[in-house]
Write a protein that holds these residues in place. Structure first.
Motif, mmCIF file in Angstrom:
data_model
loop_
_atom_site.group_PDB
_atom_site.id
_atom_site.type_symbol
_atom_site.label_atom_id
_atom_site.label_comp_id
_atom_site.label_asym_id
_atom_site.label_seq_id
_atom_site.Cartn_x
_atom_site.Cartn_y
_atom_site.Cartn_z
ATOM 1 N N THR A 94 0.844 -1.191 0.000
ATOM 2 C CA THR A 94 0.000 0.000 0.000
ATOM 3 C C THR A 94 0.881 1.243 0.000
ATOM 4 N N VAL A 95 0.687 2.118 -1.000
ATOM 5 C CA VAL A 95 1.455 3.366 -1.097
ATOM 6 C C VAL A 95 0.494 4.503 -1.394
ATOM 7 N N ARG A 96 0.922 5.706 -1.051
ATOM 8 C CA ARG A 96 0.119 6.881 -1.338
ATOM 9 C C ARG A 96 0.403 7.369 -2.758
ATOM 10 N N GLN A 97 -0.591 7.971 -3.328
ATOM 11 C CA GLN A 97 -0.455 8.522 -4.669
ATOM 12 C C GLN A 97 0.686 9.534 -4.713
ATOM 13 N N GLY A 98 1.580 9.400 -5.709
ATOM 14 C CA GLY A 98 2.722 10.290 -5.840
ATOM 15 C C GLY A 98 4.004 9.739 -5.257
ATOM 16 N N GLU A 99 3.924 8.663 -4.464
ATOM 17 C CA GLU A 99 5.122 8.073 -3.862
ATOM 18 C C GLU A 99 5.790 7.094 -4.846
ATOM 19 N N THR A 100 6.903 6.507 -4.377
ATOM 20 C CA THR A 100 7.643 5.536 -5.174
ATOM 21 C C THR A 100 7.494 4.160 -4.535
ATOM 22 N N VAL A 101 7.241 3.144 -5.380
ATOM 23 C CA VAL A 101 7.092 1.781 -4.877
ATOM 24 C C VAL A 101 8.198 0.909 -5.474
ATOM 25 N N PHE A 102 8.768 0.027 -4.626
ATOM 26 C CA PHE A 102 9.798 -0.906 -5.056
ATOM 27 C C PHE A 102 9.203 -2.310 -5.093
ATOM 28 N N LEU A 103 9.403 -3.001 -6.201
ATOM 29 C CA LEU A 103 8.935 -4.377 -6.346
ATOM 30 C C LEU A 103 10.152 -5.283 -6.360
ATOM 31 N N ARG A 104 10.299 -6.082 -5.286
ATOM 32 C CA ARG A 104 11.472 -6.943 -5.125
ATOM 33 C C ARG A 104 11.085 -8.393 -5.349
ATOM 34 N N CYS A 105 11.906 -9.076 -6.137
ATOM 35 C CA CYS A 105 11.665 -10.490 -6.439
ATOM 36 C C CYS A 105 12.892 -11.291 -6.023
ATOM 37 N N PRO A 106 12.799 -12.126 -4.971
ATOM 38 C CA PRO A 106 13.948 -12.949 -4.574
ATOM 39 C C PRO A 106 14.306 -13.924 -5.679
ATOM 40 N N GLN A 107 15.612 -14.110 -5.922
ATOM 41 C CA GLN A 107 16.051 -14.982 -6.996
ATOM 42 C C GLN A 107 16.335 -16.396 -6.464
ATOM 43 N N GLY A 108 17.476 -16.592 -5.886
ATOM 44 C CA GLY A 108 17.821 -17.916 -5.399
ATOM 45 C C GLY A 108 18.120 -18.861 -6.542
ATOM 46 N N ASP A 109 18.712 -20.009 -6.236
ATOM 47 C CA ASP A 109 19.096 -20.996 -7.245
ATOM 48 C C ASP A 109 19.862 -20.313 -8.378
ATOM 49 N N ILE A 110 19.986 -21.008 -9.481
ATOM 50 C CA ILE A 110 20.628 -20.438 -10.662
ATOM 51 C C ILE A 110 19.531 -19.990 -11.608
ATOM 52 N N VAL A 111 19.379 -18.682 -11.775
ATOM 53 C CA VAL A 111 18.291 -18.125 -12.581
ATOM 54 C C VAL A 111 18.772 -17.937 -14.017
ATOM 55 N N THR A 112 17.977 -18.431 -14.966
ATOM 56 C CA THR A 112 18.328 -18.277 -16.385
ATOM 57 C C THR A 112 17.598 -17.105 -17.024
ATOM 58 N N HIS A 113 16.341 -16.916 -16.654
ATOM 59 C CA HIS A 113 15.556 -15.807 -17.191
ATOM 60 C C HIS A 113 14.626 -15.292 -16.101
ATOM 61 N N THR A 114 14.292 -14.004 -16.181
ATOM 62 C CA THR A 114 13.398 -13.425 -15.196
ATOM 63 C C THR A 114 12.697 -12.212 -15.774
ATOM 64 N N ALA A 115 11.494 -11.914 -15.282
ATOM 65 C CA ALA A 115 10.717 -10.797 -15.834
ATOM 66 C C ALA A 115 9.699 -10.308 -14.814
ATOM 67 N N TRP A 116 9.398 -9.001 -14.867
ATOM 68 C CA TRP A 116 8.322 -8.401 -14.080
ATOM 69 C C TRP A 116 7.179 -8.044 -15.028
ATOM 70 N N LEU A 117 5.939 -8.385 -14.666
ATOM 71 C CA LEU A 117 4.767 -8.105 -15.482
ATOM 72 C C LEU A 117 3.720 -7.360 -14.664
ATOM 73 N N ASN A 118 2.959 -6.505 -15.344
ATOM 74 C CA ASN A 118 1.794 -5.921 -14.682
ATOM 75 C C ASN A 118 0.543 -6.573 -15.234
#
Length: 315
Positions: free
Chosen positions: A48-72
């Motif tokens: 939950t964030v207020r309008q006008g603020e900045t939000v960080f989206l963190r995705c833990p990796q772990g293991d050996i990652v070959t490909h990764t992506a963020w989607l809305n």
């Protein structure tokens, strides 16, 4: 089940498609559903964030990652280090073996909704889901405009107005719909030898298309054989400054952008100017070999009439 549980299920097809699109899953390897033990799916708490603020989206990796992506809700924001979103507020913060983090600055109500981090590890695909909630300045219920199967005709500026006893707030959203080029049908052009000729190619596309011109199967470049190519927005012009016999023929214009291409063809043909003798000729005049003898007969007949008239005038 909750909000997050609901959007994970409804996003099943989108996540599968994204894995295929990003080559997270090699061809022939099945992508498993939410309930399959071969795929790890994790639902994080709402952010939950207020309008006008900045939000960080963190995705833990772990293991050996070959490909990764963020989607809305409807598109890919980042695929590894490659940014797919055209929104300047979205940027990459961290990408390493431990985490994959992006940030969205100056969030507004349109940013509210589900987000998914899709990861392909050395063992199996994994997704992490999170739902962003935006708190606005007005104490009112959120309103959403849902545009299913959006088309190019729906592009433009949308305005939402919220009013209460304290204040009035207006939010505008500019929607850009990208689509492959659509080229108008080519018009054949007739030009007299030695005159100036012009072929015009018009393409509707977002983003704007790049143009290529061809004579038969040979590409034409600017300045080639006295021709000039001029591109301006949706229009490309191929100009001939001094048309020769060799210029007559078939031409093709191709419009290209990252979503596809389209083409149309033209024919540059010769127009023969009428000669001065043709312009002076009376309609229906005889043009064969008897025209000279007919003129002689008319002259003799006229002389005979004059002689008869002079004879009668003596009396």
């Amino acid at each position: 089940m909750g909000v997050c549980g609901y959007f994970v299920v409804s996003w099943k097809c989108l996540v599968v498609l994204s894995f295929r699109l990003l080559f997270l899953v090699p061809p022939g390897l099945p992508v498993h559903s939410q309930g399959d033990s071969q795929t790890d799916n994790k639902v994080m708490d709402n952010i939950t964030v207020r309008q006008g603020e900045t939000v960080f989206l963190r995705c833990p990796q772990g293991d050996i990652v070959t490909h990764t992506a963020w989607l809305n809700r409807s598109s890919i924001l980042y695929a590894g280090e490659d940014k797919w979103s055209v929104d300047p507020r979205v940027s990459l913060v961290t990408l390493n073996q431990e985490e994959f983090t992006i940030k969205i600055e100056d969030v507004d109500m349109t940013d509210e909704g589900p987000y998914i981090c899709a990861v392909q590890t050395s063992r199996r695909p994994r997704t992490t889901s999170v739902h962003i909630l935006i708190q606005g300045d007005l104490a009112s219920e959120d309103e959403y405009l849902d545009i299913p199967s959006i088309s190019r005709q729906r592009a433009g500026t949308y305005e939402c107005t919220a009013v209460n006893d304290i204040a009035t707030d207006v939010q505008t959203v500019e929607i850009t719909v990208n689509y492959a080029p659509s080229v108008s049908e080519g018009r054949d052009v007739g030009v007299t030898l030695g005159q100036r000729g012009l072929l015009e190619c018009e393409a509707d596309a977002v983003p704007e298309a790049d143009f290529e011109w061809y004579r038969d199967d040979r590409r034409i470049f600017n300045g080639f054989d006295g021709m000039e190519i001029e591109d301006a927005g949706q229009l490309s012009k191929l100009t001939f400054f001094n048309v020769s016999e060799a210029d007559y023929g078939n031409y093709t214009c191709i419009a290209i952008n990252k979503l596809g291409s389209s083409n149309t063809s033209f024919v540059l043909y010769e127009v023969i100017e009428p000669t001065s003798s043709t312009l002076l000729q009376e309609p229906g005049a005889v043009q064969d070999g008897n025209s000279g003898s007919m003129g002689t007969h008319v002259h003799t007949y006229t002389c005979l009439l004059l002689a008869i008239l002079q004879f009668l005038l003596r009396f």
